[in-house]
Design a protein around this motif. Structure first.
Motif, short mmCIF file in Angstrom:
data_model
loop_
_atom_site.label_atom_id
_atom_site.label_comp_id
_atom_site.label_asym_id
_atom_site.label_seq_id
_atom_site.Cartn_x
_atom_site.Cartn_y
_atom_site.Cartn_z
N LEU A 270 30.54 48.78 48.03
CA LEU A 270 30.98 47.44 48.42
C LEU A 270 29.91 46.72 49.24
O LEU A 270 29.78 45.50 49.16
N ILE A 271 29.15 47.49 50.04
CA ILE A 271 28.12 46.88 50.89
C ILE A 271 27.17 46.03 50.07
O ILE A 271 26.76 44.94 50.48
N ASN A 272 26.87 46.49 48.85
CA ASN A 272 25.89 45.80 48.03
C ASN A 272 26.51 44.67 47.20
O ASN A 272 25.81 44.01 46.44
N LYS A 273 27.83 44.47 47.33
CA LYS A 273 28.48 43.40 46.58
C LYS A 273 28.93 42.27 47.50
O LYS A 273 29.58 41.32 47.04
N VAL A 274 28.63 42.39 48.80
CA VAL A 274 29.12 41.41 49.76
C VAL A 274 28.62 40.00 49.43
O VAL A 274 29.40 39.03 49.42
N GLN A 275 27.31 39.86 49.18
CA GLN A 275 26.78 38.53 48.86
C GLN A 275 27.41 37.96 47.60
O GLN A 275 27.69 36.76 47.50
N GLU A 276 27.66 38.83 46.62
CA GLU A 276 28.30 38.41 45.38
C GLU A 276 29.70 37.84 45.65
O GLU A 276 30.07 36.78 45.13
N PHE A 277 30.48 38.53 46.51
CA PHE A 277 31.83 38.08 46.83
C PHE A 277 31.77 36.79 47.65
O PHE A 277 32.65 35.92 47.53
N GLY A 278 30.75 36.66 48.50
CA GLY A 278 30.58 35.44 49.28
C GLY A 278 30.36 34.23 48.39
O GLY A 278 30.93 33.14 48.62
N LYS A 279 29.55 34.41 47.36
CA LYS A 279 29.29 33.31 46.42
C LYS A 279 30.58 32.93 45.68
O LYS A 279 30.86 31.76 45.44
N LEU A 280 31.37 33.95 45.31
CA LEU A 280 32.63 33.68 44.61
C LEU A 280 33.59 32.89 45.49
O LEU A 280 34.27 31.97 45.03
N LYS A 281 33.65 33.24 46.78
CA LYS A 281 34.52 32.52 47.70
C LYS A 281 34.02 31.10 47.90
O LYS A 281 34.81 30.15 48.05
N ALA A 282 32.69 30.95 47.92
CA ALA A 282 32.12 29.60 48.07
C ALA A 282 32.47 28.73 46.86
O ALA A 282 32.59 27.51 46.97
N LEU A 283 32.65 29.37 45.70
CA LEU A 283 33.00 28.65 44.48
C LEU A 283 34.50 28.41 44.35
O LEU A 283 34.95 27.79 43.38
N GLY A 284 35.29 28.94 45.33
CA GLY A 284 36.72 28.65 45.33
C GLY A 284 37.64 29.83 45.13
O GLY A 284 38.86 29.66 45.06
N ALA A 285 37.09 31.03 45.01
CA ALA A 285 37.95 32.21 44.82
C ALA A 285 38.75 32.49 46.09
O ALA A 285 38.24 32.36 47.21
N THR A 286 40.02 32.85 45.94
CA THR A 286 40.88 33.15 47.09
C THR A 286 40.73 34.62 47.50
O THR A 286 40.15 35.43 46.76
N LYS A 287 41.28 34.93 48.69
CA LYS A 287 41.25 36.32 49.16
C LYS A 287 41.93 37.24 48.14
O LYS A 287 41.45 38.32 47.84
N ARG A 288 43.08 36.78 47.65
CA ARG A 288 43.84 37.62 46.72
C ARG A 288 43.05 37.86 45.44
O ARG A 288 43.04 38.98 44.89
N GLN A 289 42.36 36.85 44.95
CA GLN A 289 41.58 37.01 43.72
C GLN A 289 40.42 37.99 43.93
O GLN A 289 40.11 38.80 43.05
N ILE A 290 39.78 37.91 45.10
CA ILE A 290 38.69 38.85 45.41
C ILE A 290 39.21 40.28 45.46
O ILE A 290 38.63 41.21 44.89
N ARG A 291 40.35 40.44 46.16
CA ARG A 291 40.93 41.78 46.26
C ARG A 291 41.33 42.30 44.88
O ARG A 291 41.12 43.48 44.56
N GLN A 292 41.89 41.43 44.06
CA GLN A 292 42.29 41.83 42.72
C GLN A 292 41.07 42.23 41.88
O GLN A 292 41.13 43.16 41.07
N ALA A 293 39.95 41.50 42.05
CA ALA A 293 38.74 41.82 41.30
C ALA A 293 38.23 43.22 41.67
O ALA A 293 37.83 44.00 40.80
N VAL A 294 38.26 43.53 42.98
CA VAL A 294 37.83 44.86 43.44
C VAL A 294 38.75 45.93 42.88
O VAL A 294 38.31 46.96 42.35
N LEU A 295 40.07 45.70 43.00
CA LEU A 295 41.04 46.70 42.53
C LEU A 295 40.92 46.93 41.03
O LEU A 295 40.92 48.08 40.57
N ARG A 296 40.79 45.85 40.28
CA ARG A 296 40.77 46.01 38.82
C ARG A 296 39.49 46.68 38.34
O ARG A 296 39.50 47.42 37.36
N GLU A 297 38.40 46.41 39.03
CA GLU A 297 37.17 47.13 38.67
C GLU A 297 37.35 48.63 38.89
O GLU A 297 36.96 49.45 38.04
#
Length: 825
Positions: free
Chosen positions: A284-311
């Protein structure tokens, strides 16, 4: 929803290297869960299948039941069926023993008595037995309906009677028992009239076999408790209540087995979850910047969590079926071989072999497959919870500048005047404290468990267990018993007067080449009128064994209460009591003087014995005697030869020759028997082989799961710093220096893991040993630190870490420095 699924799938493919490590950890965890449950349940189901084919169906048996008490017991509301058995007598031909008994129809039903020819004896002098019994009795050609003449000894109140001759009519043939034929033990059923004619009503001691009603039969514990309660209500001694534990275990829920299996699965799940979580956390440490960009583009907390879980679920979806497939193939290929290799004599071996070869028991059970999938998924879900929460909390602005390093509370960065490779390695580790501690903790947990298991196994030393029963290389002992009127010479009081273990025998043994020392152990019997034997209701029978001064020194450490010197022991007035005697008769305390009747051959005399100490002794030290005194004191109580056995020490290279010579002595005298230390060791080694194989097999799989975590941490630590390492090399760091720095980081992990494992594992292992020794569990008496296992653990972790660092460094160095500086992963 579709976008999140696509994102999870894309991430799974992009990070396939790291997800491969996660998948391997999930596969191994799934394999371990499946194999532990399948093999555990499989072994039980196979044995249960055989038990239900061969074992009697009664729940409990009550011994020594009188005619009057028998009628009362039959009326108990909780008892559905009750059958009677009365032992009539016995006979012997060579090494074969024949037991004569009566069983009523219900007892025959509960014991699965079937007849291959004829029927059960009902009246007159009718009897039934097996073909092999008839053959050994000399009646190979006898048919059903013929009469046979048999010599036997009947049971009497004080033992076996003189030999009698009886004429019986054969009316039934029972099936031969392979196990009985092997052991030379046979039985004959007689009619009610034969039993009543031989055993007077006042002397009848029935065995009553009972089966409880179905509403009482809820679990093994409930049945055992009810059977014991019924026994106590009728005044039956606890020792006279025999529970048919194998049958109960095979047919009813056993809470202890289920809880034991659950504990083992929980340990595996915790170890697997820690490792999988650690891999997810580091990734996860190496995906932090990736998740930050997604949130900047409008992704919600729930969507980020779901992306991690589904992966993670995508990885688990591929890994769990592979783990199940490996587990199913392993079970199919190796289960039968393992069972056939380690089968013991608890059930009929022939029936078990047929069961395995014919596939009568289904090994791959759908509910185990479903449970494995569920437990593995729960393990992945639990491991994903914290990474999901962390991913959801990431703020876009912080994510853009996130490097995976711990935030420092210092307002000014601390530097070094002199920079060394070790300081650089320490700085890297301190910037990633959470990752460092998580890796050490997760692998250290597996290491701690390994050290604890190794400590327990190491304390179960076959050599020590065998030595607790036989003090030296060989033991020559006298085989004696009481209550046999046909063999009165086997009474100890008679053998004292004509003891073959005399000075001439001792000189003969000493003359055998290779014999170094012979220790004589004396014994005398008696009784204490003031104490009542709970089994017979008569005066308590006791035995006193003797030791010399050297043997006394060895057993002093086993004295738990009181104290005594060898001079006091030699006085003849003081004795050491065994802990078994002290526990069964708490009214007898240290300092008490017990008036004891000593049996000296045909005569007896009274002697006062003072309890000076209480100890916990091995068979080799006391031979399970009630009291210990000195050889001189015991010999002073009698004019006869009280030598009970010889412990014989020999030169190692002469063992086989000495054994041959001692076997010749045994063949010349039927009252002497030979035991060897090496045979006892071999027996315990075979038992420990099975236990160690299962235990270390589980630990090996857990270890591989942990290694996946170490690989992930090492690769992430190096590959994610390619740019940083490239800059260092650009300003002058050589490949050799970079390798040394990375090795220092790796060795910190290695020593952290091994240090945690050794320190906490050793402490916890000693606590487990102390508990087992105090409660006499698993034959553990002495503490043996698992030095070899601990050294092996340290070496394996260090070598794996060095190899990982070397391989990863080599991969990094293949890429030019300028390319590493231009971009990171």
């Amino acid at each position: 929803m579709k976008t999140i699924n696509s994102l999870a799938w894309a991430n799974a493919k992009y990070h396939k290297g790291k997800n491969l490590l996660s998948a391997i950890a999930v596969v191994l965890t799934t394999v371990l869960i499946f194999l532990v449950i399948t093999i555990g349940i499989g072994v039980v189901n196979v044995q249960n299948h055989v038990v239900n084919k061969t074992y009697p169906t009664w729940h409990a048996m009550y011994r020594n039941i009188s005619e009057e008490k028998k009628n009362e017991l039959f009326q108990h509301a909780a008892i559905e069926k009750a059958g009677l058995r009365q032992d009539i007598g016995q006979s012997s031909i060579g090494e074969s023993e024949f037991y004569i008994m009566y069983m009523d129809e219900t007892a025959q039903e509960l014991n699965k008595a079937e007849f291959v020819e004829g029927a059960a004896p009902k009246a007159g002098n009718e009897v039934a037995m097996t073909k092999e019994t008839l053959r050994r009795w000399g009646y190979s050609q006898v048919e059903v309906g013929d009469e046979i003449s048999l010599a036997y000894q009947s049971n009497e109140a004080d033992g076996l009677s003189l030999e009698k001759e009886g004429v019986f009519k054969l009316v039934g043939i029972l099936p031969d028992s392979e196990e009985g034929s092997k052991k030379g033990v046979f039985s004959m059923l007689v009619s009610t009239e034969v039993m009543q004619a031989i055993i007077p009503e006042a002397e009848r001691n029935y065995r009553v076999m009972v089966r409880l009603s179905e509403n009482m039969s809820t679990s093994t514990d409930a049945i055992e408790e009810m059977c014991e309660e019924i026994g106590r209500s009728f005044g039956v001694q606890d020792d006279d209540v025999v529970v048919n534990s194998e049958y109960l275990f095979a047919n009813y829920v056993d809470p202890s087995f289920l809880s034991g299996m659950a504990v083992l699965v929980v340990i595996i799940v915790i170890a697997g979850a820690l490792t999988i979580y650690s891999i997810y956390y580091v990734s996860l440490i190496n995906k932090v910047q990736e998740f930050g960009k997604l949130k900047a583009l409008g992704a919600t907390k729930r969507q980020i969590r779901q992306a991690v879980l589904r992966e993670n679920l995508i990885v688990a979806g591929a890994a769990i079926p592979i783990g199940l497939l490996i587990g199913i193939i392993s079970t199919t290929l190796f289960f039968n071989r393992i069972m056939l290799s380690f089968m013991d004599g608890t059930v009929s071996l022939k029936v078990m072999k047929e069961t395995l070869e014919n596939g009568e028991v289904q090994l791959i059970l759908p509910w185990i497959v479903a449970l494995t999938i569920a437990v593995s998924l729960v393990t992945v879900l639990v491991s994903s919870l914290k990474p999901m929460r962390q991913a959801g909390k990431i703020l876009p602005i912080e994510a853009m500048r996130y490097t995976g390093q711990s935030a420092s509370k210092q307002t000014q960065r601390q530097g070094f005047i002199d920079i060394t490779l070790e300081k650089l390695a320490g700085a890297t580790l301190s910037r990633n404290k959470k990752r460092t501690l998580m890796t050490i903790f997760s692998l250290g947990t597996i290491g701690i468990l390994f050290v604890v298991v190794s400590t327990v196994f190491n304390c179960m030393q076959p050599s020590q267990i065998a030595r607790d029963s036989i003090a030296e290389d060989f033991r020559l002992s006298l085989e004696h018993w009481s209550g046999d009127k046909m063999n009165p010479e086997r009474e100890w009081k008679m053998m004292q007067q004509n003891n073959p273990l005399d000075e001439a025998m001792k000189e003969r043994i000493a003359a055998i080449p290779g014999v170094e020392a012979i220790e004589a152990h004396l014994m005398i019997n008696g009784e204490i009128p003031a104490l009542t034997d709970s089994y017979t209701g008569e005066a308590l029978g006791v035995s006193i064994t003797g030791v010399d001064e050297e043997q006394f020194k060895k057993l002093q450490s086993n004295i738990k209460e009181g104290s005594i010197t060898y001079e006091e022991l030699t006085s003849g007035e003081a004795v050491i009591a065994s802990d078994i005697f002290a526990n069964n008769y708490p009214e007898a305390e240290i300092g008490d003087v017990l008036e004891t009747t000593i049996f000296d051959g045909e005569s007896s005399h009274t002697k006062k014995l003072k309890i000076a100490a209480i100890g916990e002794f091995t068979q080799a030290q006391s031979n399970y005697s009630t009291f210990i005194s000195s050889n001189n004191s015991i010999q002073g109580m009698s004019d006869n030869n009280l030598t009970n056995y010889y412990d014989i020490k020999v030169q190692p290279k002469q063992e086989s020759k000495v054994k041959t010579a001692l076997s010749e002595i045994v063949s010349e005298n039927e009252v002497i028997e030979l035991e060897t230390y090496q045979e006892a060791v071999t027996q315990w080694e075979s038992i420990m082989l099975l236990i160690n194989g299962a235990g270390y097999g589980i630990m090996a799989i857990l270890g591989v799961v942990g290694i996946m975590n170490l690989i992930n941490t090492t690769i992430d630590s190096i590959l994610t710093r390619k740019k940083e390492l490239g800059v260092m090399q650009a300003i002058g760091m050589s490949n050799k220096q970079m390798k040394r720095m990375l090795q220092s980081e790796g060795l910190f992990y290695a020593f952290g893991i091994t240090g945690t494992s050794v320190v906490f594992g050793s402490l916890l292992g000693y606590m487990v040993y102390s508990f087992a020794a105090a409660n006499r569990l698993m034959q553990i008496r002495e503490y043996y630190y698992p030095v070899i296992q601990v050294i092996l653990l340290v070496v394996i972790v260090v070598v794996i870490q060095l190899v990982l660092t070397a391989v990863t460094t080599s991969l990094v160095n293949r890429e030019p420095v300028i390319e590493r500086i231009r971009g990171a992963e």
